[in-house]
Write a protein that holds these residues in place. Structure first.
Motif, PDB file in Angstrom:
ATOM      1  N   ALA A 371       2.676 -17.516   7.308  1.00  0.00           N
ATOM      2  CA  ALA A 371       1.240 -17.212   7.290  1.00  0.00           C
ATOM      3  C   ALA A 371       0.990 -15.709   7.400  1.00  0.00           C
ATOM      4  O   ALA A 371       0.117 -15.156   6.712  1.00  0.00           O
ATOM      5  N   THR A 372       1.744 -15.032   8.270  1.00  0.00           N
ATOM      6  CA  THR A 372       1.585 -13.589   8.428  1.00  0.00           C
ATOM      7  C   THR A 372       1.993 -12.852   7.163  1.00  0.00           C
ATOM      8  O   THR A 372       1.340 -11.885   6.740  1.00  0.00           O
ATOM      9  N   PHE A 373       3.076 -13.298   6.513  1.00  0.00           N
ATOM     10  CA  PHE A 373       3.528 -12.655   5.278  1.00  0.00           C
ATOM     11  C   PHE A 373       2.464 -12.743   4.184  1.00  0.00           C
ATOM     12  O   PHE A 373       2.154 -11.746   3.511  1.00  0.00           O
ATOM     13  N   GLU A 374       1.893 -13.917   4.008  1.00  0.00           N
ATOM     14  CA  GLU A 374       0.889 -14.085   2.951  1.00  0.00           C
ATOM     15  C   GLU A 374      -0.348 -13.242   3.236  1.00  0.00           C
ATOM     16  O   GLU A 374      -0.904 -12.585   2.344  1.00  0.00           O
ATOM     17  N   LYS A 375      -0.788 -13.211   4.476  1.00  0.00           N
ATOM     18  CA  LYS A 375      -1.984 -12.441   4.829  1.00  0.00           C
ATOM     19  C   LYS A 375      -1.760 -10.949   4.615  1.00  0.00           C
ATOM     20  O   LYS A 375      -2.587 -10.251   4.014  1.00  0.00           O
ATOM     21  N   ALA A 376      -0.623 -10.430   5.070  1.00  0.00           N
ATOM     22  CA  ALA A 376      -0.351  -8.999   4.954  1.00  0.00           C
ATOM     23  C   ALA A 376      -0.084  -8.579   3.520  1.00  0.00           C
ATOM     24  O   ALA A 376      -0.398  -7.454   3.126  1.00  0.00           O
ATOM     25  N   SER A 377       0.491  -9.475   2.731  1.00  0.00           N
ATOM     26  CA  SER A 377       0.797  -9.139   1.340  1.00  0.00           C
ATOM     27  C   SER A 377      -0.458  -8.997   0.500  1.00  0.00           C
ATOM     28  O   SER A 377      -0.437  -8.352  -0.558  1.00  0.00           O
ATOM     29  N   ASN A 378      -1.547  -9.587   0.955  1.00  0.00           N
ATOM     30  CA  ASN A 378      -2.797  -9.552   0.192  1.00  0.00           C
ATOM     31  C   ASN A 378      -3.893  -8.740   0.886  1.00  0.00           C
ATOM     32  O   ASN A 378      -5.045  -8.762   0.450  1.00  0.00           O
ATOM     33  N   ALA A 379      -3.550  -8.015   1.940  1.00  0.00           N
ATOM     34  CA  ALA A 379      -4.542  -7.231   2.675  1.00  0.00           C
ATOM     35  C   ALA A 379      -4.939  -5.984   1.886  1.00  0.00           C
ATOM     36  O   ALA A 379      -4.172  -5.462   1.062  1.00  0.00           O
ATOM     37  N   ASP A 380      -6.132  -5.492   2.152  1.00  0.00           N
ATOM     38  CA  ASP A 380      -6.624  -4.253   1.542  1.00  0.00           C
ATOM     39  C   ASP A 380      -6.111  -3.080   2.371  1.00  0.00           C
ATOM     40  O   ASP A 380      -6.654  -2.767   3.429  1.00  0.00           O
TER      41      ASP A 380
END
Length: 431
Positions: A371-380
């Motif tokens: 979950a953390t990987f997906e969120k950080a990979s798509n953060a602005d």
């Protein structure tokens, strides 16, 4: 009663303090007669001939010398020990939920639970890692370790640590270090308390050199606090517990050993507020190694390699652009034991709770969960990320942390921890 009389600031300083005027002798350490009918006693934390910059010792002026107590006999607290075993060590990632609070009265010493470690006090190198959960004051009981200094990290509840050299009041987000040989007791004014203890068998903890950082940053020496002198002059049927060569011993003692009326030196207990740490980070792209979060270091015999590194991950601003901002996936030569004091850790979306801990040993892969990987990979990343309301830490060691059988059998071991990475998806697109 011991009464807190304030603090003196600075790390590694030569301090001088007295709870009764005229206690400290002038111009000499051991006069023929000490003021107020006291005894002079030197407490040496290093060899007499250690270089001046690393020599640790204190002169104590006390009501009775430390030699006065009954005979020692073996004392058993089955959960607190330095038996790290010699058999196979699993390379698996390990994580525990917070240790349950006791349902019966338990003091700080009886509440210690050994998670793992390496080395030994016999070898003079390595660490022991323990959790504690307690709900009772150390009434009539005093403790000291001849094996190493104790780094205490409260997670829940205030600790009143009354030592021979004065009183430390330590709250969550603060740490305390009790030097080798210093006698103390722990009271719990908030009731049920929980936290972490790292036992350092090697060279004493010190502030790291700053190198290219320069003269300012990380933990500032002035923010370390050492207690002013305070003493108990009480008699009764008390117990002195000693940790010596990995085993516990007890002796009857007919008076409080916290009877030092004045002292001077630099072998002293101290505390530090982790919220005062001056965090260093990148303001362009990528981010430096986690050594930028180093608070205290116990060096080994290999330059640049720590017997123990104490690292924290507190509130900070992440401004790196086009960068994966949480801790990256990694495998280390060093081994890590991580704990969480407050809030959430930015590399884990769930499962890592305050009071819990994890062990990732040498070359065992770990990092952010799915979950953390997906969120950080798509953060602005054109905007800064304010990491707030958190405080995590790490005990890092050059040697493998050997988990104890009791830790591996504990009910609060998260036996499916490895599943936090199972949701990582394949994104490979060769075209």
């Amino acid at each position: 009663m011991l009464k807190q009389t304030g603090y003196m600031s600075g790390f590694g300083n030569e301090f001088a303090t007295e709870a009764l005027a005229g206690t400290l002798p002038e111009g000499r350490n051991s006069p023929q007669r000490v003021a107020h009918g006291l005894y002079a006693e030197q407490l040496s934390g290093t060899a007499f001939t250690a270089p001046r910059h690393s020599n640790r010792r204190s002169w104590l002026y006390r009501i009775r010398p430390a030699a006065m107590h009954g005979k020692f006999a073996p004392f058993e607290q089955v959960h607190f020990h330095n038996d790290f075993g010699s058999g196979p060590v699993t390379p698996e990632q390990l994580r525990w939920s917070p240790m349950p609070m006791p349902s019966t009265p338990v003091d700080f010493i009886d509440g210690l639970f050994t998670m793992g470690g390496n080395g030994s006090p016999v070898a003079g190198t390595g660490i022991g890692i323990h959790l504690y959960a307690a709900n009772k004051n150390m009434d009539g009981r005093y403790f000291y370790s001849a094996d190493g200094e104790l780094l205490i990290v409260p997670q829940q509840g205030t600790l009143i640590i009354a030592t021979e050299l004065g009183v430390l009041e330590v709250v969550p987000h603060e740490i305390a270090v009790i030097p080798r040989g210093v006698r103390f007791k722990v009271d719990l004014p908030d009731g049920a308390s929980r936290g972490y203890v790292c036992e350092n068998f090697g060279a004493f903890l010190r502030l790291p050199d700053l190198g290219p950082i320069g003269s300012n940053g990380l933990a500032n020496p002035r923010d370390f606090l050492t207690p002013c002198a305070a003493y108990e002059d009480v008699e009764g049927a008390f117990e002195l517990v000693s940790k010596f060569q990995g085993h516990l011993w007890r002796a009857d003692i007919a008076h409080s050993p916290l009877d030092v009326v004045g002292w001077h030196g630099n072998h002293v207990p101290y505390k530090y507020d982790l919220r005062k740490f001056n965090t260093i980070g990148s303001i362009s792209y990528d981010h430096p190694d986690p050594s930028i979060f180093l608070v205290l270091n116990s060096p080994s015999d290999t330059p640049g390699v720590g017997n123990l590194d104490f690292v924290i991950f507190g509130p900070r601003v992440l401004a790196m652009q086009d960068t994966f901002r949480p801790p990256w996936f990694h495998r280390n030569i060093a081994s890590e034991c991580m704990g969480l004091i407050h809030g959430e850790y930015d590399a884990k979306a769930e499962g890592f709770a305050p009071g819990g801990c994890s062990i990732h040993n040498c070359m065992t892969g770990h990092g952010p969960d799915a979950a953390t990987f997906e969120k950080a990979s798509n953060a602005d990343t054109s905007k800064p990320d304010y990491v707030k309301d958190t405080m995590a830490f790490m005990f890092e060691s050059r040697n493998v942390i050997r988990p104890t059988p009791q830790a591996l059998d504990a009910a609060h071991l998260q036996r499916e921890y490895i599943e936090c990475w199972a949701g990582l998806k394949k994104h490979f697109t060769p075209a």
